[in-house]
Design a protein around this motif. Structure first.
Motif, PDB file in Angstrom:
ATOM      1  N   VAL A 130       0.837  -1.199   0.000  1.00  0.00           N
ATOM      2  CA  VAL A 130       0.000   0.000   0.000  1.00  0.00           C
ATOM      3  C   VAL A 130       0.874   1.252   0.000  1.00  0.00           C
ATOM      4  CG1 VAL A 130      -1.636   1.361   1.373  1.00  0.00           C
ATOM      5  CG2 VAL A 130      -2.012  -1.094   1.049  1.00  0.00           C
ATOM      6  N   MET A 131       1.921   1.259   0.826  1.00  0.00           N
ATOM      7  CA  MET A 131       2.819   2.418   0.874  1.00  0.00           C
ATOM      8  C   MET A 131       3.544   2.602  -0.457  1.00  0.00           C
ATOM      9  SD  MET A 131       2.574   4.040   3.728  1.00  0.00           S
ATOM     10  CE  MET A 131       4.082   4.999   3.680  1.00  0.00           C
ATOM     11  N   TYR A 132       3.969   1.508  -1.061  1.00  0.00           N
ATOM     12  CA  TYR A 132       4.634   1.571  -2.369  1.00  0.00           C
ATOM     13  C   TYR A 132       3.699   2.180  -3.409  1.00  0.00           C
ATOM     14  CZ  TYR A 132       6.201  -0.139  -6.913  1.00  0.00           C
ATOM     15  OH  TYR A 132       6.549  -0.233  -8.240  1.00  0.00           O
ATOM     16  N   ARG A 133       2.452   1.729  -3.431  1.00  0.00           N
ATOM     17  CA  ARG A 133       1.490   2.247  -4.404  1.00  0.00           C
ATOM     18  C   ARG A 133       1.215   3.732  -4.181  1.00  0.00           C
ATOM     19  NH1 ARG A 133      -0.604  -1.181  -8.332  1.00  0.00           N
ATOM     20  NH2 ARG A 133       0.215  -3.281  -7.956  1.00  0.00           N
ATOM     21  N   MET A 134       1.192   4.146  -2.933  1.00  0.00           N
ATOM     22  CA  MET A 134       0.972   5.565  -2.645  1.00  0.00           C
ATOM     23  C   MET A 134       2.165   6.406  -3.100  1.00  0.00           C
ATOM     24  SD  MET A 134      -1.067   5.584   1.005  1.00  0.00           S
ATOM     25  CE  MET A 134      -1.586   7.307   0.815  1.00  0.00           C
ATOM     26  N   ILE A 135       3.373   5.902  -2.857  1.00  0.00           N
ATOM     27  CA  ILE A 135       4.568   6.605  -3.318  1.00  0.00           C
ATOM     28  C   ILE A 135       4.524   6.799  -4.832  1.00  0.00           C
ATOM     29  CG2 ILE A 135       7.072   6.368  -3.670  1.00  0.00           C
ATOM     30  CD1 ILE A 135       7.197   5.074  -0.884  1.00  0.00           C
ATOM     31  N   ARG A 136       4.233   5.732  -5.551  1.00  0.00           N
ATOM     32  CA  ARG A 136       4.184   5.811  -7.009  1.00  0.00           C
ATOM     33  C   ARG A 136       3.063   6.732  -7.483  1.00  0.00           C
ATOM     34  NH1 ARG A 136       8.766   5.060  -7.212  1.00  0.00           N
ATOM     35  NH2 ARG A 136       9.810   3.085  -7.646  1.00  0.00           N
ATOM     36  N   GLY A 137       1.929   6.704  -6.812  1.00  0.00           N
ATOM     37  CA  GLY A 137       0.822   7.579  -7.188  1.00  0.00           C
ATOM     38  C   GLY A 137       1.158   9.044  -6.993  1.00  0.00           C
ATOM     39  N   PHE A 138       1.760   9.369  -5.861  1.00  0.00           N
ATOM     40  CA  PHE A 138       2.144  10.758  -5.594  1.00  0.00           C
ATOM     41  C   PHE A 138       3.187  11.236  -6.598  1.00  0.00           C
ATOM     42  CE2 PHE A 138       0.780  10.030  -1.000  1.00  0.00           C
ATOM     43  CZ  PHE A 138      -0.369  10.800  -1.144  1.00  0.00           C
ATOM     44  N   GLU A 139       4.179  10.395  -6.888  1.00  0.00           N
ATOM     45  CA  GLU A 139       5.199  10.774  -7.858  1.00  0.00           C
ATOM     46  C   GLU A 139       4.577  11.054  -9.229  1.00  0.00           C
ATOM     47  OE1 GLU A 139       9.146   8.392  -6.187  1.00  0.00           O
ATOM     48  OE2 GLU A 139       7.817   7.435  -7.644  1.00  0.00           O
ATOM     49  N   THR A 140       3.642  10.218  -9.628  1.00  0.00           N
ATOM     50  CA  THR A 140       2.986  10.398 -10.922  1.00  0.00           C
ATOM     51  C   THR A 140       2.258  11.736 -10.995  1.00  0.00           C
ATOM     52  OG1 THR A 140       2.674   8.002 -11.165  1.00  0.00           O
ATOM     53  CG2 THR A 140       1.285   9.422 -12.533  1.00  0.00           C
ATOM     54  N   SER A 141       1.666  12.142  -9.881  1.00  0.00           N
ATOM     55  CA  SER A 141       0.891  13.385  -9.856  1.00  0.00           C
ATOM     56  C   SER A 141       1.769  14.622  -9.897  1.00  0.00           C
ATOM     57  CB  SER A 141       0.016  13.432  -8.602  1.00  0.00           C
ATOM     58  OG  SER A 141       0.806  13.661  -7.434  1.00  0.00           O
ATOM     59  N   GLY A 142       3.030  14.486  -9.456  1.00  0.00           N
ATOM     60  CA  GLY A 142       3.930  15.633  -9.462  1.00  0.00           C
ATOM     61  C   GLY A 142       4.258  16.195  -8.093  1.00  0.00           C
ATOM     62  N   VAL A 143       3.918  15.465  -7.019  1.00  0.00           N
ATOM     63  CA  VAL A 143       4.328  15.887  -5.676  1.00  0.00           C
ATOM     64  C   VAL A 143       5.359  14.899  -5.142  1.00  0.00           C
ATOM     65  CG1 VAL A 143       2.176  17.074  -5.137  1.00  0.00           C
ATOM     66  CG2 VAL A 143       2.433  14.669  -4.526  1.00  0.00           C
ATOM     67  N   VAL A 144       6.270  15.399  -4.322  1.00  0.00           N
ATOM     68  CA  VAL A 144       7.332  14.564  -3.757  1.00  0.00           C
ATOM     69  C   VAL A 144       6.786  13.819  -2.535  1.00  0.00           C
ATOM     70  CG1 VAL A 144       9.609  14.553  -2.672  1.00  0.00           C
ATOM     71  CG2 VAL A 144       9.118  16.160  -4.541  1.00  0.00           C
ATOM     72  N   PRO A 145       6.789  12.475  -2.558  1.00  0.00           N
ATOM     73  CA  PRO A 145       6.307  11.717  -1.399  1.00  0.00           C
ATOM     74  C   PRO A 145       7.385  11.558  -0.336  1.00  0.00           C
ATOM     75  CG  PRO A 145       6.820  10.222  -3.201  1.00  0.00           C
ATOM     76  CD  PRO A 145       7.134  11.609  -3.693  1.00  0.00           C
ATOM     77  N   VAL A 146       7.016  11.836   0.910  1.00  0.00           N
ATOM     78  CA  VAL A 146       7.935  11.680   2.038  1.00  0.00           C
ATOM     79  C   VAL A 146       7.224  10.811   3.083  1.00  0.00           C
ATOM     80  CG1 VAL A 146       9.235  12.828   3.849  1.00  0.00           C
ATOM     81  CG2 VAL A 146       9.025  13.908   1.601  1.00  0.00           C
ATOM     82  N   VAL A 147       7.856   9.731   3.478  1.00  0.00           N
ATOM     83  CA  VAL A 147       7.237   8.735   4.360  1.00  0.00           C
ATOM     84  C   VAL A 147       7.542   9.049   5.821  1.00  0.00           C
ATOM     85  CG1 VAL A 147       7.175   6.288   4.993  1.00  0.00           C
ATOM     86  CG2 VAL A 147       7.350   6.956   2.581  1.00  0.00           C
ATOM     87  N   ILE A 148       6.505   9.017   6.654  1.00  0.00           N
ATOM     88  CA  ILE A 148       6.670   9.199   8.091  1.00  0.00           C
ATOM     89  C   ILE A 148       7.308   7.943   8.687  1.00  0.00           C
ATOM     90  CG2 ILE A 148       5.468   9.528  10.295  1.00  0.00           C
ATOM     91  CD1 ILE A 148       3.242  10.946   8.685  1.00  0.00           C
ATOM     92  N   VAL A 149       8.398   8.127   9.421  1.00  0.00           N
ATOM     93  CA  VAL A 149       9.066   7.003  10.088  1.00  0.00           C
ATOM     94  C   VAL A 149       9.142   7.285  11.584  1.00  0.00           C
ATOM     95  CG1 VAL A 149      10.409   6.357   8.055  1.00  0.00           C
ATOM     96  CG2 VAL A 149      11.373   7.987   9.683  1.00  0.00           C
ATOM     97  N   SER A 150       9.250   6.214  12.364  1.00  0.00           N
ATOM     98  CA  SER A 150       9.292   6.355  13.818  1.00  0.00           C
ATOM     99  C   SER A 150      10.100   5.213  14.425  1.00  0.00           C
ATOM    100  CB  SER A 150       7.871   6.347  14.393  1.00  0.00           C
ATOM    101  OG  SER A 150       7.386   5.019  14.483  1.00  0.00           O
ATOM    102  N   PRO A 151      10.462   5.309  15.705  1.00  0.00           N
ATOM    103  CA  PRO A 151      11.215   4.224  16.359  1.00  0.00           C
ATOM    104  C   PRO A 151      10.411   2.929  16.457  1.00  0.00           C
ATOM    105  CG  PRO A 151      11.361   6.263  17.638  1.00  0.00           C
ATOM    106  CD  PRO A 151      10.312   6.484  16.599  1.00  0.00           C
ATOM    107  N   ASN A 152       9.086   3.007  16.318  1.00  0.00           N
ATOM    108  CA  ASN A 152       8.234   1.833  16.469  1.00  0.00           C
ATOM    109  C   ASN A 152       7.893   1.156  15.154  1.00  0.00           C
ATOM    110  OD1 ASN A 152       8.007   2.263  19.309  1.00  0.00           O
ATOM    111  ND2 ASN A 152       6.470   3.853  18.918  1.00  0.00           N
TER     112      ASN A 152
END
Length: 270
Positions: A130-152
């Motif tokens: 799901v995260m991969y598909r969202m990254i690719r979708g955002f890139e296609t639209s023209g916005v830079v995707p940045v993933v939220i990461v955490s210690p957990n």
């Protein structure tokens, strides 16, 4: 008179704090202001864009649609639909002037979480897809995707996502070794290689895509039939037969799924 001035200044400060509480500066490695980071769509809608600055937005799915959540995205069987959804969200945000969208959750859903709707699912490979598909979708639209990461975060999710996408920009308010970090005062670019995507692409059918997501995420769980049991945006951890659905627009279909008149359209992701 000084007392009146004091109260006036206090009032002005309160107004400013409420007005700008969801807008923060973006600072680069040289400590130079290069843009603005928004936590709310309200400010973005009235934004006058400037080609020379970065505009970042922390994605809140409920601002896109009040019923939308990550759990619904994880429940759909159609990953292409998730990618189309991200493309159309990105296209909408790009039109508002957004360059960077910060989003996602790399943690596994379990029974102890307070709000399961903020999680994609309990399978590392499902979450990564799901995260991969969202990254690719955002890139296609023209916005830079940045993933939220955490210690957990779950390591299997992170590794699976890296295998799919190669690398991704990361954001955290807790971790140091990320591309973008957030404090109470500003968003800091830790990486000078963050660039704007020069194009904008989408079909302008966001509402239709969202409805298709709701149509394709009706989940049947349990087997002990104790009468109609419809769960709106809730998880069923019992043996009781239940149908989980994510929008009131598909409540009739959810009822038909419970009675066997329709097949479930979504997968159990908890």
């Amino acid at each position: 008179m000084p007392l009146k001035k004091f109260y006036l200044m206090t009032l002005i400060m309160l107004i400013f704090s409420f007005t700008f509480a969801n807008v923060y500066d973006i600072i680069n490695k040289e400590q130079r202001n290069v843009g603005f980071f928004y936590h709310s769509l309200d400010e973005l809608i009235s934004l006058e864009t400037d080609q020379d600055i970065f505009v970042a937005y922390l994605l809140d799915l409920e601002e896109i649609d009040p019923e939308l959540c990550y759990l619904a995205l994880g429940a759909t069987r159609n990953y292409s639909l998730v990618q189309d959804f991200a493309r159309e969200v990105g296209f909408y945000l790009k039109d508002l002037g957004v360059d960077i969208v910060i989003f996602g959750n790399l943690q596994l859903l379990d029974k102890n979480v307070e709000d399961p709707t903020g999680y994609i699912g309990n399978s590392p490979y499902l979450v990564a897809e799901v995260m991969y598909r969202m990254i690719r979708g955002f890139e296609t639209s023209g916005v830079v995707p940045v993933v939220i990461v955490s210690p957990n975060d779950n390591k299997n999710i992170t590794n699976s996502l890296l295998q799919k996408v190669g690398s991704f920009y990361s954001f955290s308010s807790e971790l140091k070794n990320v591309d973008l970090s957030f404090s109470d005062e500003h968003l800091q670019f830790k990486n000078d290689n963050v660039f704007k995507i020069p194009w904008s692409y989408g079909k302008g059918n966001l509402k239709e895509i969202i409805q298709q997501l709701y149509d394709s995420s009706i989940v049947l769980s349990g087997y002990v039939d104790e009468g109609l049991n419809l769960l709106y945006r809730q998880i069923n951890y019992t043996d009781k037969k239940a149908v989980t659905y994510f929008s009131h627009s598909v409540e009739d279909e959810a009822r038909k799924v419970f009675y066997g008149e329709l097949l479930p359209t979504g997968n159990k992701n908890w």
